[in-house]
Motif scaffolding. Structure first.
Motif, PDB file in Angstrom:
ATOM      1  N   TYR A   6     -17.064  13.251   2.382  1.00 42.04           N
ATOM      2  CA  TYR A   6     -16.717  11.871   2.049  1.00 42.04           C
ATOM      3  C   TYR A   6     -15.472  11.778   1.168  1.00 42.04           C
ATOM      4  CZ  TYR A   6     -21.214  10.653   4.046  1.00 42.04           C
ATOM      5  OH  TYR A   6     -22.265  10.490   4.898  1.00 42.04           O
ATOM      6  N   SER A   7     -15.263  12.749   0.318  1.00 47.58           N
ATOM      7  CA  SER A   7     -14.080  12.736  -0.548  1.00 47.58           C
ATOM      8  C   SER A   7     -12.806  12.809   0.284  1.00 47.58           C
ATOM      9  CB  SER A   7     -14.110  13.905  -1.525  1.00 47.58           C
ATOM     10  OG  SER A   7     -15.215  13.794  -2.384  1.00 47.58           O
ATOM     11  N   PHE A   8     -12.808  13.668   1.291  1.00 46.95           N
ATOM     12  CA  PHE A   8     -11.648  13.801   2.167  1.00 46.95           C
ATOM     13  C   PHE A   8     -11.400  12.497   2.921  1.00 46.95           C
ATOM     14  CE2 PHE A   8      -9.860  14.732   6.366  1.00 46.95           C
ATOM     15  CZ  PHE A   8      -8.682  15.340   5.992  1.00 46.95           C
ATOM     16  N   GLU A   9     -12.458  11.913   3.446  1.00 46.58           N
ATOM     17  CA  GLU A   9     -12.321  10.660   4.196  1.00 46.58           C
ATOM     18  C   GLU A   9     -11.783   9.548   3.296  1.00 46.58           C
ATOM     19  OE1 GLU A   9     -16.076   9.784   6.008  1.00 46.58           O
ATOM     20  OE2 GLU A   9     -16.071  11.646   7.161  1.00 46.58           O
ATOM     21  N   LYS A  10     -12.301   9.480   2.075  1.00 50.19           N
ATOM     22  CA  LYS A  10     -11.841   8.453   1.141  1.00 50.19           C
ATOM     23  C   LYS A  10     -10.362   8.653   0.826  1.00 50.19           C
ATOM     24  CE  LYS A  10     -12.644   6.423  -3.363  1.00 50.19           C
ATOM     25  NZ  LYS A  10     -13.385   6.472  -4.612  1.00 50.19           N
ATOM     26  N   GLN A  12      -8.097  10.076   2.649  1.00 48.18           N
ATOM     27  CA  GLN A  12      -7.299   9.720   3.822  1.00 48.18           C
ATOM     28  C   GLN A  12      -7.136   8.208   3.939  1.00 48.18           C
ATOM     29  OE1 GLN A  12      -5.652  12.003   5.852  1.00 48.18           O
ATOM     30  NE2 GLN A  12      -6.321  13.275   4.161  1.00 48.18           N
ATOM     31  N   ARG A  13      -8.199   7.462   3.646  1.00 44.84           N
ATOM     32  CA  ARG A  13      -8.105   5.990   3.670  1.00 44.84           C
ATOM     33  C   ARG A  13      -7.141   5.503   2.588  1.00 44.84           C
ATOM     34  NH1 ARG A  13     -13.703   6.338   4.202  1.00 44.84           N
ATOM     35  NH2 ARG A  13     -13.984   5.723   2.033  1.00 44.84           N
ATOM     36  N   GLU A  14      -7.206   6.118   1.396  1.00 47.10           N
ATOM     37  CA  GLU A  14      -6.311   5.729   0.311  1.00 47.10           C
ATOM     38  C   GLU A  14      -4.854   6.006   0.672  1.00 47.10           C
ATOM     39  OE1 GLU A  14      -7.787   7.969  -2.997  1.00 47.10           O
ATOM     40  OE2 GLU A  14      -9.377   6.534  -3.425  1.00 47.10           O
ATOM     41  N   ILE A  15      -4.596   7.153   1.289  1.00 53.15           N
ATOM     42  CA  ILE A  15      -3.235   7.500   1.705  1.00 53.15           C
ATOM     43  C   ILE A  15      -2.733   6.513   2.749  1.00 53.15           C
ATOM     44  CG2 ILE A  15      -1.862   9.229   2.938  1.00 53.15           C
ATOM     45  CD1 ILE A  15      -3.586  11.361   1.500  1.00 53.15           C
ATOM     46  N   ALA A  16      -3.581   6.162   3.712  1.00 51.13           N
ATOM     47  CA  ALA A  16      -3.195   5.218   4.757  1.00 51.13           C
ATOM     48  C   ALA A  16      -2.901   3.839   4.155  1.00 51.13           C
ATOM     49  CB  ALA A  16      -4.296   5.121   5.801  1.00 51.13           C
ATOM     50  N   ALA A  17      -3.728   3.414   3.209  1.00 52.22           N
ATOM     51  CA  ALA A  17      -3.520   2.115   2.571  1.00 52.22           C
ATOM     52  C   ALA A  17      -2.221   2.106   1.769  1.00 52.22           C
ATOM     53  CB  ALA A  17      -4.701   1.777   1.675  1.00 52.22           C
ATOM     54  N   LYS A  18      -1.942   3.202   1.067  1.00 54.94           N
ATOM     55  CA  LYS A  18      -0.710   3.297   0.280  1.00 54.94           C
ATOM     56  C   LYS A  18       0.514   3.263   1.183  1.00 54.94           C
ATOM     57  CE  LYS A  18       1.520   6.117  -3.232  1.00 54.94           C
ATOM     58  NZ  LYS A  18       1.444   7.339  -4.025  1.00 54.94           N
ATOM     59  N   LYS A  19       0.446   3.975   2.303  1.00 49.85           N
ATOM     60  CA  LYS A  19       1.559   4.006   3.247  1.00 49.85           C
ATOM     61  C   LYS A  19       1.803   2.609   3.821  1.00 49.85           C
ATOM     62  CE  LYS A  19       3.046   6.225   7.514  1.00 49.85           C
ATOM     63  NZ  LYS A  19       2.664   7.097   8.619  1.00 49.85           N
ATOM     64  N   GLN A  20       0.730   1.926   4.173  1.00 49.33           N
ATOM     65  CA  GLN A  20       0.844   0.585   4.730  1.00 49.33           C
ATOM     66  C   GLN A  20       1.449  -0.375   3.704  1.00 49.33           C
ATOM     67  OE1 GLN A  20      -2.942  -1.135   5.869  1.00 49.33           O
ATOM     68  NE2 GLN A  20      -2.078  -1.798   7.816  1.00 49.33           N
ATOM     69  N   LYS A  21       1.038  -0.246   2.446  1.00 45.52           N
ATOM     70  CA  LYS A  21       1.561  -1.101   1.384  1.00 45.52           C
ATOM     71  C   LYS A  21       3.051  -0.848   1.171  1.00 45.52           C
ATOM     72  CE  LYS A  21       0.317  -2.494  -3.283  1.00 45.52           C
ATOM     73  NZ  LYS A  21      -0.595  -2.266  -4.406  1.00 45.52           N
ATOM     74  N   GLU A  22       3.464   0.421   1.190  1.00 43.24           N
ATOM     75  CA  GLU A  22       4.871   0.764   1.013  1.00 43.24           C
ATOM     76  C   GLU A  22       5.719   0.243   2.169  1.00 43.24           C
ATOM     77  OE1 GLU A  22       4.795   4.989   0.492  1.00 43.24           O
ATOM     78  OE2 GLU A  22       4.319   4.836  -1.636  1.00 43.24           O
TER      79      GLU A  22
END
Length: 52
Positions: A6-10, A12-22
């Motif tokens: 679950y830590s890895f999945e979380k 990955q979601r955080e990285i995707a959200a950060k990329k989308q925000k940038e």
């Protein structure tokens, strides 16, 4: 059967959200610069840095 990481999945979601925000921020910045360039007369130059 393997346990889900679950830590890895979380992360990955955080990285995707950060990329989308940038990407969204970069798109807004480009739109602002285009609007600023379009509204500014071609002969006039106003420096963005007051020390220029």
């Amino acid at each position: 059967m393997a346990k889900p990481n679950y830590s890895f999945e979380k992360r990955q979601r955080e990285i995707a959200a950060k990329k989308q925000k940038e990407e969204k921020l970069a798109k807004k910045q480009q739109a602002r610069e285009a609007a600023k360039a379009a509204s500014q007369p071609a002969g006039e130059h106003t420096p963005s840095d007051p020390l220029e």
